[in-house]
Design an enzyme around this catalytic site. Structure first.
Site, PDB file in Angstrom:
ATOM      1  N   VAL A  75       1.035  -1.082  -0.006  1.00 53.20           N
ATOM      2  CA  VAL A  75      -0.022  -0.063   0.004  1.00 53.20           C
ATOM      3  C   VAL A  75       0.976   1.240   0.088  1.00 53.20           C
ATOM      4  CG1 VAL A  75      -1.674   1.379   1.443  1.00 53.20           C
ATOM      5  CG2 VAL A  75      -1.965  -1.259   1.231  1.00 53.20           C
ATOM      6  N   CYS A  76       0.508   2.226  -0.728  1.00 52.80           N
ATOM      7  CA  CYS A  76       1.215   3.531  -0.794  1.00 52.80           C
ATOM      8  C   CYS A  76       0.001   4.494  -0.896  1.00 52.80           C
ATOM      9  CB  CYS A  76       2.114   3.675  -2.053  1.00 52.80           C
ATOM     10  SG  CYS A  76       1.508   3.777  -3.509  1.00 52.80           S
ATOM     11  N   ALA A  77       0.473   5.981  -0.992  1.00 46.86           N
ATOM     12  CA  ALA A  77      -0.378   7.016  -1.149  1.00 46.86           C
ATOM     13  C   ALA A  77      -1.456   6.845  -2.428  1.00 46.86           C
ATOM     14  CB  ALA A  77       0.086   8.252  -1.095  1.00 46.86           C
TER      15      ALA A  77
END
Length: 381
Positions: A75-77
């Site tokens: 997961v990232c932004a």
């Protein structure tokens, strides 16, 4: 070496895994500050934070921590960094690796419809759980008509739902002027020629037409008259209004949550409103039936989600278990709700101005304003 395939999971798919209690190991590659502020949570979710820049030269720090046999979600932004890291982990021989499509922005915007109940007059009540933000909204259906309460700004998701039910939107309602998220109630009402309702005492600075919420003035949904009774309940804001639906459900807005109570400081008037908040919680609500099921406008912790994600609690039980309802000393109550509060919501002043119609940020600006958790409660820590 054979490279394992990386798959993408939508926010909806991840929400289903979380709500069903499926095991999930998450590697969040955002920076430490963003991760500490807000993350994906769940009863069967295990999550670690390794910033993206620590993985550019190699994913060994991540490989060393991934449990054998568990599905891995990166997961990232926004998405890009998680794709890179997920591919590197798969190249290293790990299977069942995926990334969150659209990143945490998409997680923040997904709404999960959960059926609350069939209503006695033949209608239905649904709770829309914004699992990534902690916001809750409600749809009442009856005889081909619909009303939405505390609408999130992602109005397309409500539209798809209403179309699937074959109903016409007749009312949108906000229990108060929101400070943690941008309301979609006015936009949805304007699009479909519906009536938008707002408490008059919260609307002193709004720039648009609205229908005043007034105590004792019922809002009818459908030919069988599923009645929504407003109960004036100030405290979180001076105009905060709650509703009783079908004589069984108390929609408490941001006044009362399942494990906490509303904070009175988001308009800078905590000292002025703390008495109203106590009066509402310790008198007005106390005089209601203990058997009412409380349906709040937010949740603060994943533990507040029940079966299929429904957030609810019997009023009588909350008076026994909710810390904010058990502060007998008035001075201690005042201190609790005015001192040592959690940080205020991200961009809350700009959000309030947007909800007043004073500013009109574009879609991307609205996303940025809303990123992060809701912080409408006193006892979230």
């Amino acid at each position: 070496m054979t490279t394992n395939t990386v798959t993408k999971l939508s926010a909806k798919e991840v929400a289903q895994l979380v709500l069903e209690g499926k095991e999930l190991f998450i590697i969040d590659v955002r920076n430490e500050t963003d991760f500490a502020d807000w993350k994906i949570e769940g009863r069967s979710v295990e999550i670690i934070n390794i910033p993206y820049f620590d993985l550019i030269d190699g994913v060994d720090p991540a490989l060393d921590q991934i449990p054998d046999g568990k599905p891995v979600l990166v997961v990232c932004a926004k998405e890009g960094s998680s794709i890179f890291v997920a591919e590197k982990i798969a190249e290293a021989g790990r299977s069942n690796v995926s990334y969150l499509e659209g990143g945490m922005k998409s997680w923040s915007e997904y709404l999960e419809p959960v059926k609350v109940a069939d209503l006695t007059a033949g209608g239905e009540l649904y709770q829309f759980v914004r699992i990534g933000k902690g916001c809750l909204s409600y749809v009442v259906l009856s005889e081909g008509e619909a009303t939405i309460i505390d609408t999130s700004r992602m109005i397309d998701q409500y539209e798809v739902f209403l179309q699937s039910k074959g109903v016409k939107l007749v009312h949108t309602i906000d229990t108060h002027l929101h400070a943690d998220h941008i309301s979609g109630g006015r936009a949805l009402a304007e699009k479909y020629g519906s009536t938008y309702h707002l408490p008059e005492k919260d609307a002193g600075e709004v720039t648009f037409y609205y229908e005043k919420l007034e105590e004792g003035k019922d809002i009818t949904v459908g030919g069988e008259r599923i009645i929504v009774h407003p109960i004036y309940s100030p405290g979180h804001t001076i105009g905060s209004t709650s509703f009783i639906i079908d004589n069984r459900y108390l929609l408490s807005g941001d006044i009362l949550f399942i494990e906490s109570i509303g904070r009175p400081d988001l308009a800078g008037l905590a000292e002025d409103w703390v008495g109203d908040l106590r009066e509402t919680l310790y008198s007005r609500y106390k005089n209601l039936s203990e058997d009412l099921i409380v349906l709040p406008a937010h949740f603060g912790k994943i533990t507040e989600l029940g079966e299929k994600g429904l957030v609810s609690g019997r009023l009588g039980d909350l008076y026994k278990q909710n810390p904010g309802l058990n502060i007998t000393d008035e001075g201690e109550f005042r201190k609790t709700v005015t001192e040592n509060l959690p940080p205020q919501p991200n961009a809350y002043q700009e959000i309030r101005q947007t909800n007043m119609g004073k500013i009109n940020p574009n879609e991307e600006e609205q996303r940025e304003m809303e990123i992060g958790p809701n912080r409408c409660a006193v006892h979230d820590n």
